[in-house]
Design an enzyme around this catalytic site. Sequence first.
Site, mmCIF file in Angstrom:
data_model
loop_
_atom_site.group_PDB
_atom_site.id
_atom_site.type_symbol
_atom_site.label_atom_id
_atom_site.label_comp_id
_atom_site.label_asym_id
_atom_site.label_seq_id
_atom_site.Cartn_x
_atom_site.Cartn_y
_atom_site.Cartn_z
ATOM 1 N N LYS A 1 37.319 43.805 44.926
ATOM 2 C CA LYS A 1 37.615 44.132 43.612
ATOM 3 C C LYS A 1 37.210 45.580 43.358
ATOM 4 C CE LYS A 1 35.679 42.619 38.979
ATOM 5 N NZ LYS A 1 34.874 41.741 38.368
ATOM 6 N N SER B 1 36.556 39.060 34.829
ATOM 7 C CA SER B 1 37.028 40.566 35.051
ATOM 8 C C SER B 1 37.759 40.448 36.385
ATOM 9 C CB SER B 1 36.230 41.625 34.956
ATOM 10 O OG SER B 1 35.147 41.552 35.768
ATOM 11 N N SER C 1 32.663 36.486 35.352
ATOM 12 C CA SER C 1 34.078 37.148 36.037
ATOM 13 C C SER C 1 34.284 36.553 37.223
ATOM 14 C CB SER C 1 33.618 38.753 35.899
ATOM 15 O OG SER C 1 33.654 39.017 34.586
#
Length: 470
Positions: free
Chosen positions: A82, A157, A181
């Site tokens: 990520k 996210s 997330s």
Amino acid sequence: MQDEDLCFRSATDLAADIRSRRLSPVELARAVIARIEALNPALNCFCTPTPEIALEQAQAAEEAVMRGRPLGLLHGIPYSIKDLQPTKGVRTMRGSKIFEHNVPEDDTPLERRLQDAGGVFLGKTTSPEFGWKGATDSPVTGITRNPWNLECTPGGSSGGASAQVAAGLGPLAQGGDGGGSIRIPSSFAGIFGIKPTIGLVPYFPMPHNGLLSHLGPMTRTVSDAALMLSALSGYDPADRFSQPGPPQDFLAGLHDGIAGLRVFWSPTLGYAEVDPEVAEATARAAARFAELGAEVEEGDPGLGNATDFFIVLYQSAVAGGLVQYLDEWEAEMDPGLVHMVRRGMEYSAVDYVQARIERLAFCDRLARFFETYDLLLTPATAVPAFPVGQVAPEPGRFEAEDLFTWTPFSFPFNATGNPAASVPCGFTRDGLPMGLQIVGRLHEDRRVLQAAAAFERIAPWADRRPELQA
């Protein structure tokens, strides 16, 4: 084998084929890279692809196999990281124009472990700016889209990660979870994701949100997540909250089942409003745990509502970490994030400490709950995926209360640090995935994985693919 079929195979199967020399790591890498090149323009799940690195690592992996060298758990398997997590020598923007050209010079425990396990690095997946919301778009990377419906968000996210895995652009993705997330995007994109117990996967550099954030795997199958978590877990001195002890083998005993466990199903946690289709699908999924031999009860677990104290902790963390950038960068930042920073600046030290006190009381209530029950089931989210360009199901809403109204089941367990996973449990009439959350006692990540694997056996999901044209 067709390249698409290869791209959708599980990591555990791919790893076995690589070890037995039935599959070339280079062949696998080329197939996945070609699919990324074809589909990423539409999905926007990779913000910094690294095809050259992936091919170089795949070639080294293949040479190791052919020479009979020791092989890691993820040998030759493609994975992503990520964009919030630093990667040595590879751009890490954190979804922000502030860091658009940032290239870290140091590696992290996360990066080292994935490399030491023999993984093949595909690149960085998109995130909203500093991971502040449950949808994935940012001023620097634009909008990321859901493979099941390109007009919908894949969640956030870790939305780039969920879109990647759901679309067959690599079987393994690292997600981060500070309020849902990992679980929110896993639910929205129809994949499996687990937020491990706090400290199981070392987190460095430590985020500024007061031990709310966890790192964990996002995959198509439970066994793939168990494999990846085995590679990621274990003590590291860089994280002073890292759990002592060696890495664990989460594949061992994965299919032992959950017969005899006491399972509590809470459709609302006592206060949440849930979309009717989500409510129906998750209730149906929870009922199936009785088929697995568990004793299932339903009701309000008596934990209370974590929203008020979590909003204070969340907005204070956002403000404390980002207020330094406002003078220079406010005009270039996500307006919703700027609003959160300014809201967080309004709290006093007393407000913050009182929120921490309430957090600890909530943790105590959950610990007492788990003295009686082995697992807690809830919907993963209160709604299915909503249109891109929004922070909440209703357009134009971006207050913290709006964010946490539709994510009422995830953030409480960031406050407590308990392991929690989202398993796919069906689709809406419009073809959007929905997820069931499984929460376990602290340090009982194995049990959460066993429960997810048991459910996967009677309600499999991984064979269904979104209709995308490569």
